[in-house]
Write an enzyme that holds these catalytic residues in place. Structure first.
Site, PDB file in Angstrom:
ATOM      1  N   HIS A  50      39.548 -11.913  23.451  1.00  0.00           N
ATOM      2  CA  HIS A  50      39.685 -13.283  22.968  1.00  0.00           C
ATOM      3  C   HIS A  50      41.169 -13.623  22.890  1.00  0.00           C
ATOM      4  O   HIS A  50      42.011 -12.740  22.665  1.00  0.00           O
ATOM      5  CB  HIS A  50      39.054 -13.434  21.586  1.00  0.00           C
ATOM      6  CG  HIS A  50      37.568 -13.341  21.586  1.00  0.00           C
ATOM      7  ND1 HIS A  50      36.800 -13.806  20.538  1.00  0.00           N
ATOM      8  CD2 HIS A  50      36.688 -12.858  22.501  1.00  0.00           C
ATOM      9  CE1 HIS A  50      35.523 -13.605  20.801  1.00  0.00           C
ATOM     10  NE2 HIS A  50      35.429 -13.021  21.990  1.00  0.00           N
ATOM     11  N   GLU A  52      42.974 -14.954  20.638  1.00  0.00           N
ATOM     12  CA  GLU A  52      43.634 -14.565  19.399  1.00  0.00           C
ATOM     13  C   GLU A  52      44.026 -13.089  19.415  1.00  0.00           C
ATOM     14  O   GLU A  52      45.137 -12.723  19.033  1.00  0.00           O
ATOM     15  CB  GLU A  52      42.714 -14.800  18.193  1.00  0.00           C
ATOM     16  CG  GLU A  52      42.282 -16.229  17.987  1.00  0.00           C
ATOM     17  CD  GLU A  52      40.921 -16.515  18.602  1.00  0.00           C
ATOM     18  OE1 GLU A  52      40.703 -16.203  19.805  1.00  0.00           O
ATOM     19  OE2 GLU A  52      40.067 -17.071  17.891  1.00  0.00           O
ATOM     20  N   CYS A  80      36.245 -16.547  15.656  1.00  0.00           N
ATOM     21  CA  CYS A  80      34.992 -15.863  15.372  1.00  0.00           C
ATOM     22  C   CYS A  80      35.246 -14.809  14.283  1.00  0.00           C
ATOM     23  O   CYS A  80      36.403 -14.553  13.929  1.00  0.00           O
ATOM     24  CB  CYS A  80      34.461 -15.202  16.645  1.00  0.00           C
ATOM     25  SG  CYS A  80      35.417 -13.761  17.179  1.00  0.00           S
ATOM     26  N   CYS A  83      37.798 -12.073  15.355  1.00  0.00           N
ATOM     27  CA  CYS A  83      39.185 -12.534  15.379  1.00  0.00           C
ATOM     28  C   CYS A  83      39.698 -12.818  13.967  1.00  0.00           C
ATOM     29  O   CYS A  83      40.865 -12.550  13.663  1.00  0.00           O
ATOM     30  CB  CYS A  83      39.318 -13.766  16.269  1.00  0.00           C
ATOM     31  SG  CYS A  83      39.050 -13.379  18.020  1.00  0.00           S
TER      32      CYS A  83
END
Length: 146
Positions: A50, A52, A80, A83
């Site tokens: 992801h 992040e 999410c 993260c």
């Protein structure tokens, strides 16, 4: 260019690669961009790739420190739970996110990780920053795939 605009550029690049259009930027207290990334879960065949997490990894490598207490994260979608946990572990000072994610978010929705008693660090959270362009990019991306 603001950090969120830079994150939106990263999200657009991710979409062009066929990735879910999420971009992230980490900024130090002095305003210097330490890291910028877009999602790469498809390209890397990695469900943890992801934006992040990629940005956090790059910023901590840049600093040589696993914690970023004087840094802010700008991301185009509500993080999410995975993260959000990484944000807490990295001790980021502030989280700014654009679009809310009622289905997969872990900050204002779902797990609400920072509200849990087991969460050791809670960044300041600012949601809805430049929400309209980020939400439009996500809608366009998923509409084009249907």
């Amino acid at each position: 260019m603001t950090p969120m605009q830079r994150a939106l550029e990263e999200a657009e690049r991710a979409a062009a690669r066929g990735e879910v259009p999420v971009g992230a930027v980490i900024v130090a207290a002095d305003g210097r961009v330490l890291a910028a990334a877009g999602n790469r879960t498809e390209a890397w065949a990695d469900p943890t790739a992801h934006a992040e997490l990629i940005a956090i990894r790059a910023a901590t490598r840049e600093r040589g420190d696993p914690r970023l207490p004087d840094c802010d994260l700008y991301v185009t979608l509500e993080p999410c739970p995975m993260c959000a946990a990484a944000i807490a572990f990295a001790r980021l000072r502030r989280l700014y996110f654009a679009a809310y994610d009622p289905k997969g978010g872990g900050v204002e929705h779902g797990a609400r990780l920072f509200e849990q008693s087991t969460c050791h660090h809670r960044p300041e959270v600012y949601g809805g920053v430049d929400e309209a362009p980020a939400a439009a990019l996500l809608r366009r991306f998923f509409r084009d795939r249907r």
